[in-house]
Design a protein around this motif. Structure first.
Motif, PDB file in Angstrom:
ATOM      1  N   ALA A  86      41.809  40.707  27.177  1.00 31.16           N
ATOM      2  CA  ALA A  86      41.172  40.948  25.938  1.00 31.16           C
ATOM      3  C   ALA A  86      39.466  40.740  26.273  1.00 31.16           C
ATOM      4  O   ALA A  86      39.546  40.221  27.640  1.00 31.16           O
ATOM      5  CB  ALA A  86      41.492  40.005  24.827  1.00 31.16           C
ATOM      6  N   ASP A  87      38.575  41.072  25.734  1.00 30.10           N
ATOM      7  CA  ASP A  87      37.321  40.904  25.912  1.00 30.10           C
ATOM      8  C   ASP A  87      36.768  39.597  25.398  1.00 30.10           C
ATOM      9  O   ASP A  87      35.761  38.967  25.812  1.00 30.10           O
ATOM     10  CB  ASP A  87      36.443  41.916  25.403  1.00 30.10           C
ATOM     11  N   LEU A 118      42.782  45.700  42.783  1.00 29.50           N
ATOM     12  CA  LEU A 118      42.719  45.201  41.345  1.00 29.50           C
ATOM     13  C   LEU A 118      41.809  46.025  40.390  1.00 29.50           C
ATOM     14  O   LEU A 118      40.692  46.422  40.951  1.00 29.50           O
ATOM     15  CB  LEU A 118      42.408  43.874  41.131  1.00 29.50           C
ATOM     16  N   TYR A 119      42.306  46.658  39.255  1.00 32.32           N
ATOM     17  CA  TYR A 119      41.513  47.387  38.267  1.00 32.32           C
ATOM     18  C   TYR A 119      41.532  46.639  37.024  1.00 32.32           C
ATOM     19  O   TYR A 119      42.669  46.574  36.329  1.00 32.32           O
ATOM     20  CB  TYR A 119      42.371  48.875  38.361  1.00 32.32           C
ATOM     21  N   LEU A 120      40.638  46.075  36.675  1.00 33.87           N
ATOM     22  CA  LEU A 120      40.452  45.005  35.665  1.00 33.87           C
ATOM     23  C   LEU A 120      40.017  45.680  34.375  1.00 33.87           C
ATOM     24  O   LEU A 120      38.821  46.309  34.277  1.00 33.87           O
ATOM     25  CB  LEU A 120      39.694  44.003  35.963  1.00 33.87           C
ATOM     26  N   ILE A 121      40.767  45.695  33.268  1.00 34.43           N
ATOM     27  CA  ILE A 121      40.172  46.036  31.840  1.00 34.43           C
ATOM     28  C   ILE A 121      40.017  44.612  31.103  1.00 34.43           C
ATOM     29  O   ILE A 121      41.113  43.896  30.883  1.00 34.43           O
ATOM     30  CB  ILE A 121      41.239  46.870  31.100  1.00 34.43           C
ATOM     31  N   GLY A 122      38.867  44.494  30.489  1.00 35.02           N
ATOM     32  CA  GLY A 122      38.699  43.283  29.987  1.00 35.02           C
ATOM     33  C   GLY A 122      37.963  42.243  30.568  1.00 35.02           C
ATOM     34  O   GLY A 122      38.383  41.881  31.539  1.00 35.02           O
ATOM     35  N   VAL A 138      38.575  46.575  42.594  1.00 36.05           N
ATOM     36  CA  VAL A 138      37.991  47.694  42.933  1.00 36.05           C
ATOM     37  C   VAL A 138      36.996  48.196  41.768  1.00 36.05           C
ATOM     38  O   VAL A 138      36.286  48.930  41.913  1.00 36.05           O
ATOM     39  CB  VAL A 138      38.981  48.892  43.477  1.00 36.05           C
ATOM     40  N   LYS A 139      37.666  47.716  40.589  1.00 38.72           N
ATOM     41  CA  LYS A 139      36.881  48.382  39.512  1.00 38.72           C
ATOM     42  C   LYS A 139      37.157  47.480  38.331  1.00 38.72           C
ATOM     43  O   LYS A 139      37.909  46.613  38.153  1.00 38.72           O
ATOM     44  CB  LYS A 139      37.380  49.628  39.066  1.00 38.72           C
ATOM     45  N   TYR A 140      36.034  47.211  37.320  1.00 44.08           N
ATOM     46  CA  TYR A 140      36.067  46.333  36.309  1.00 44.08           C
ATOM     47  C   TYR A 140      35.406  47.262  35.123  1.00 44.08           C
ATOM     48  O   TYR A 140      34.293  47.530  35.277  1.00 44.08           O
ATOM     49  CB  TYR A 140      35.428  45.115  36.635  1.00 44.08           C
ATOM     50  N   ILE A 141      36.271  47.396  34.020  1.00 46.37           N
ATOM     51  CA  ILE A 141      35.336  47.960  32.732  1.00 46.37           C
ATOM     52  C   ILE A 141      35.891  46.890  31.776  1.00 46.37           C
ATOM     53  O   ILE A 141      36.852  46.215  31.398  1.00 46.37           O
ATOM     54  CB  ILE A 141      35.939  49.050  32.196  1.00 46.37           C
ATOM     55  N   SER A 142      35.005  46.894  30.609  1.00 43.89           N
ATOM     56  CA  SER A 142      34.798  46.079  29.639  1.00 43.89           C
ATOM     57  C   SER A 142      34.881  46.874  28.363  1.00 43.89           C
ATOM     58  O   SER A 142      34.186  48.020  28.272  1.00 43.89           O
ATOM     59  CB  SER A 142      33.730  45.037  29.496  1.00 43.89           C
ATOM     60  N   LEU A 143      35.696  46.647  27.230  1.00 44.57           N
ATOM     61  CA  LEU A 143      35.942  47.494  26.148  1.00 44.57           C
ATOM     62  C   LEU A 143      35.145  46.989  24.922  1.00 44.57           C
ATOM     63  O   LEU A 143      35.317  47.138  23.946  1.00 44.57           O
ATOM     64  CB  LEU A 143      37.481  47.784  25.946  1.00 44.57           C
ATOM     65  N   LYS A 144      34.380  45.923  25.265  1.00 47.34           N
ATOM     66  CA  LYS A 144      33.464  45.096  24.570  1.00 47.34           C
ATOM     67  C   LYS A 144      32.844  46.091  23.326  1.00 47.34           C
ATOM     68  O   LYS A 144      32.503  45.961  22.141  1.00 47.34           O
ATOM     69  CB  LYS A 144      32.791  44.158  25.136  1.00 47.34           C
TER      70      LYS A 144
END
Lengths: 298, 130
Positions: A86-87, A118-122, A138-144
């Motif tokens: 979660a964000d 690691l590919y991270l979401i949140g 390698v990558k991180y994205i936030s869905l905030k």
């Protein structure tokens, strides 16, 4: 002993906190219902697409022309963990449980001599994993920024992962998220999404029961063409349902956590009120004694 | 022989249609398809376009973008990547979609470009219909 004024202040501050936690609980409850509905309505698509793929996969066999997304590229050296959390915090052990699951996976994989990416979401998962495994990310994205979860988000992530696979950046991809069981229970799981046949074998028995009355499927265009388009889509769908499960889990967990917090605040208010009243009475009694003994002395 | 077809249209987000119908027209990648009850098992890819559903003498249209039609003895299921009832589609949205797809087209090549061009063609056809 704290003064009456101090006690009063503390009681009102705890009361304010309780108001906030109660509001958060109610918001989470409303959001949970919505998230559950979303997860529910996404289910038919996921089920159908899984059925179709296992149908196709069993008719394709293990032939040399089977797409790599389905059968893998023959190696298992580098593993990409897509960790969805979660964000936002304040939802009990929800994020921590997912991160713990991810860490268990990382430790097990590294012990087996594999490279982990690691590919991270949140945001919450990123915060926790960044401390320990900064070099693996390698990558991180936030869905905030996203107000509602829609299939487009999952599609972007899925396309990203697929193109990384095609570029040979990893051999196996696993998706780590929490399966929503009920409000009290969210089950962190690691599910293999690439190669796709790892997740299909389980469902093969159900769909072989599909009765075509002896007729043969016609494919338009050919099987391989359909499979090539369908596989990335199935990965997107799996990511989408993971995100939906996570959302429901986060809200459920938040609701439970906030319910607890509200109850704790109530208990604290009771205790403080008791102390407040005792202090007040003690003060009155001592004032009375002073007055009476003063009058007697006259 | 059953005289109606069980049809369901599902997108990743929700189920848009489910019920008994007389006929469904689909935009297949290889050409348009009309599916009637008791159709032979078929799996077809879908391009951008409109699905027309005929039921009880009425027509209902849906805008779909990519996906699959799966015909089994049990009925027809359309798995659309994106699907919206035609009533919710407006010219402005389509226009911006076309512009975006055009800009995107220039960055693609070979197979990707072909698919993108098909997408644009479908969008433009719809744009003229609305």
């Amino acid at each position: 002993m704290a003064s009456l004024k101090e006690l009063k202040n503390r009681i009102s501050s705890v009361k304010n906190t309780q108001k906030i936690t109660r509001a958060m609980q109610m918001v989470a409850a409303a959001k949970l219902r919505k998230a559950q509905e979303a997860a529910e309505s996404a289910r038919p698509y996921a089920e159908r697409i899984r059925g179709v793929i296992s149908n196709l996969a069993s008719s394709m066999g293990e032939g040399g022309d089977a797409p790599k997304l389905l059968v893998g590229n023959g190696k298992q050296d580098t593993v990409l963990l897509v960790v969805a959390t979660a964000d936002r915090g304040l939802c009990g052990g929800f994020n921590t449980n997912i991160v713990r699951k991810a860490r268990e996976e990382i430790v097990a994989l590294e012990r087996a001599g594999k490279t982990v990416k690691l590919y991270l979401i949140g945001k919450k998962g990123y915060d926790q994993l960044n401390r320990l495994y900064h070099d693996h990310i390698v990558k991180y994205i936030s869905l905030k920024e996203e107000r509602t979860l829609h299939a487009g988000i999952a599609r972007n992530i899925g396309e990203d992962v697929t193109s990384m696979f095609e570029a040979g950046e990893f051999d196996v991809a696993k998706l780590v998220f929490a399966n929503f069981k009920n409000v009290m229970e969210q089950d962190p799981v690691a599910q293999t999404i690439i190669p796709a046949n790892a997740s299909i074998e389980v469902t093969e028995d159900e769909t072989s029961g599909l009765d075509l009355n002896g007729a043969i499927y016609t494919y338009e265009p050919d099987e391989a063409g359909i499979l090539r388009v369908l596989l990335p889509r199935s990965i997107n769908t799996q990511i989408f349902s993971a995100l939906l499960e996570n959302q429901a889990g986060e809200m459920g967990s938040k609701m439970a956590a906030m319910d607890n917090a509200t109850r704790n605040a109530g208990e604290m208010i009771d205790n403080l009120t008791m102390t407040f009243n005792r202090t007040r009475q003690a003060k009155i009694t001592s004032e009375l004694i002073e007055i009476i003994s003063g009058a007697e002395a006259l | 022989m059953s005289d109606t077809l069980t049809f369901s249209l599902v997108s990743p987000e929700r189920e848009l249609f489910s019920g008994q119908v007389d006929q469904v027209d689909l935009p297949g990648t290889e050409g348009n398809l009309g599916i009637l009850p008791d159709h032979a098992p078929l799996m077809a890819a879908i391009r951008t376009g409109a699905i027309t559903v005929y039921a009880d003498g009425k027509e209902e249209q849906f805008f779909v973008q990519g996906g699959f039609a799966d015909v089994t003895p049990a009925g027809l299921t359309v798995l659309a990547e994106r699907a919206t009832p035609m009533a919710d589609v407006n010219r402005d949205d389509l226009q911006s979609e076309i512009d975006r797809a055009r800009a995107n087209l220039e960055t693609l090549e070979d197979e990707g470009a072909l698919a993108a061009q098909q997408n644009i063609d479908g969008l433009e056809a719809l744009f003229n219909m609305v």
